[in-house]
Design a protein around this motif. Structure first.
Motif, PDB file in Angstrom:
ATOM      1  N   ILE A 108      -5.862  -5.376   1.476  1.00 16.34           N
ATOM      2  CA  ILE A 108      -5.097  -6.602   1.711  1.00 16.34           C
ATOM      3  C   ILE A 108      -3.810  -6.302   2.467  1.00 16.34           C
ATOM      4  O   ILE A 108      -3.465  -6.998   3.429  1.00 16.34           O
ATOM      5  N   LEU A 109      -3.102  -5.259   2.072  1.00 14.81           N
ATOM      6  CA  LEU A 109      -1.779  -4.978   2.631  1.00 14.81           C
ATOM      7  C   LEU A 109      -1.825  -4.407   4.037  1.00 14.81           C
ATOM      8  O   LEU A 109      -0.784  -4.273   4.679  1.00 14.81           O
ATOM      9  N   THR A 110      -3.017  -4.060   4.534  1.00 19.37           N
ATOM     10  CA  THR A 110      -3.156  -3.629   5.936  1.00 19.37           C
ATOM     11  C   THR A 110      -4.137  -4.525   6.690  1.00 19.37           C
ATOM     12  O   THR A 110      -4.632  -4.154   7.754  1.00 19.37           O
ATOM     13  N   ASN A 120       3.939  -9.288   6.619  1.00 22.04           N
ATOM     14  CA  ASN A 120       4.707 -10.236   5.811  1.00 22.04           C
ATOM     15  C   ASN A 120       3.854 -10.733   4.648  1.00 22.04           C
ATOM     16  O   ASN A 120       2.755 -11.253   4.863  1.00 22.04           O
ATOM     17  N   LEU A 121       4.357 -10.551   3.431  1.00 18.72           N
ATOM     18  CA  LEU A 121       3.752 -11.181   2.263  1.00 18.72           C
ATOM     19  C   LEU A 121       4.756 -12.198   1.743  1.00 18.72           C
ATOM     20  O   LEU A 121       5.858 -11.833   1.338  1.00 18.72           O
ATOM     21  N   PHE A 153      -0.547 -13.566   3.079  1.00 18.08           N
ATOM     22  CA  PHE A 153      -0.312 -12.361   3.859  1.00 18.08           C
ATOM     23  C   PHE A 153      -0.426 -12.731   5.337  1.00 18.08           C
ATOM     24  O   PHE A 153      -1.466 -13.230   5.780  1.00 18.08           O
ATOM     25  N   ILE A 154       0.659 -12.504   6.076  1.00 13.49           N
ATOM     26  CA  ILE A 154       0.694 -12.793   7.511  1.00 13.49           C
ATOM     27  C   ILE A 154       0.777 -11.463   8.253  1.00 13.49           C
ATOM     28  O   ILE A 154       1.800 -10.770   8.169  1.00 13.49           O
ATOM     29  N   PRO A 155      -0.271 -11.067   8.972  1.00 15.18           N
ATOM     30  CA  PRO A 155      -0.222  -9.781   9.665  1.00 15.18           C
ATOM     31  C   PRO A 155       0.831  -9.776  10.770  1.00 15.18           C
ATOM     32  O   PRO A 155       1.207 -10.819  11.320  1.00 15.18           O
ATOM     33  N   SER A 156       1.284  -8.596  11.088  1.00 14.35           N
ATOM     34  CA  SER A 156       2.226  -8.401  12.182  1.00 14.35           C
ATOM     35  C   SER A 156       1.757  -9.121  13.441  1.00 14.35           C
ATOM     36  O   SER A 156       0.578  -9.077  13.803  1.00 14.35           O
TER      37      SER A 156
END
Length: 334
Positions: A20-22, A160-161, A231-234
């Motif tokens: 999730i975090l990547t 961004n979370l 979660f909004i990716p870069s």
């Protein structure tokens, strides 16, 4: 209508993994922070979130933005685009909360907005019981407080979370590939630091911005309530609406790159100075150079050079980055 953002349910604050975090696509994490005391206070009483923040407040001054009722909560440029439709102030957080409370039942209130304030700065102790386990990532935790607001589509370099702690927010996201269809405004004169889309998402003018219809065809959207996260990716463009008279968002920013790396925005701004106005053939040549050395670089790019002699073509570390930065500054300031 935009496509719905993919949702994941059943995760708690200690359950996030690298999958999730990547992630490279946005994700809605329903109920991720449902256990936060701030969320519980919000759901228990209309003014519970306000009261909870005040218990942690320690006389801090925050930056706020005030917008007139006729702006409808939209923080943007003025009509001539030589200024903005709001003005900044510095005030005690308690005074900002008082102002939001005073406007709670107004049908067309002036807009009050505290943006991107470090949580520890104004609410010491808040994160002790209201936090997310990010698996050791060195994240910047910020809080956003206001009444009904609309923030134009923009991108952030970090991942961004964002966690909704009070109120409801609607997120509309566009992939990086839609840059050409979003009609981005000035890069170096912006409402809040990041370049924004000039299109009003709620009232798009397709005569003036016809390509925006294509952007909408690729958009993803979701409405989040207290305890939900996204979660909004870069580099994904995101438009955010705060929908209630009192809204609080806590977000975490982190980069998937070493600390010694500068923001790529610096390279873009330097490219305006050094490459944009070159003849077309030269720009094409530089495009090939960037493709070779940057965008498609691999282990073979500098394999023909002895390792000790590769210099900037070798791996970067703190010392190499410091030397390269000094070299660049010397070139610029000659």
């Amino acid at each position: 209508m935009p496509e719905a953002i993919r949702e994941i349910r059943g995760l708690g604050v200690n359950d996030l993994g690298d999958d999730i975090l990547t992630a490279t696509e946005p994700l809605v994490l329903r109920g991720l922070a449902a256990s936060w005391p701030m969320v519980c206070a919000t759901l228990a009483d209309e003014r519970g979130g306000d009261a909870y923040l005040r218990r942690h407040y320690r006389d801090a001054t925050v930056g706020a933005m005030l917008g007139p009722p006729e702006a409808g909560g939209r923080f943007f440029y003025n009509a001539d685009m030589d200024g903005f439709n709001f003005y900044p102030v510095h005030a005690k957080l308690s005074a900002v909360l008082d102002e939001i409370e005073a406007k709670r039942h107004q049908s067309k209130p002036a807009t009050v907005y505290v943006g991107s304030t470090t949580v520890e700065t104004c609410l010491p102790g808040f994160r002790e019981h209201n936090d997310i386990n990010l698996r050791g990532r060195d994240a910047l935790a910020s809080i956003w407080i206001g009444n009904r607001t609309r923030i134009a589509a923009h991108y952030d370099v970090p991942d961004n979370l964002a966690v909704v702690a009070a109120g409801h927010r609607r997120f509309t996201l566009f992939p990086p590939s839609q840059l050409k269809n979003l009609y981005i405004g000035p890069l170096d004169f912006t409402p809040a630091g990041q370049a924004v889309s000039l299109v009003d998402l709620l009232n798009p003018d397709f005569d003036k911005y016809p390509k925006f219809a294509e952007a909408l065809a690729h958009a993803q959207s979701a409405e989040l309530g207290p305890g939900d996260a996204i979660f909004i990716p870069s580099m994904w463009w995101h438009h955010i609406e705060a929908l209630d008279p009192f809204n609080v968002l806590v977000n975490y920013w982190w980069r998937q790159s070493p600390d010694y790396m500068d923001t790529p925005t610096s390279a873009l701004m330097l490219a305006f100075l050094t490459m944009r106005d070159l003849p077309a053939a030269q720009r094409q040549a530089w495009q090939e150079i960037f493709r070779h050395y940057i965008f498609e670089a691999d282990d073979t790019t500098s394999a023909h050079i002895p390792e000790h002699a590769r210099h900037v073509l070798g791996p970067l570390n703190d010392d190499a980055a410091r030397a390269l930065r000094a070299h660049i500054l010397k070139k610029i300031n000659r």
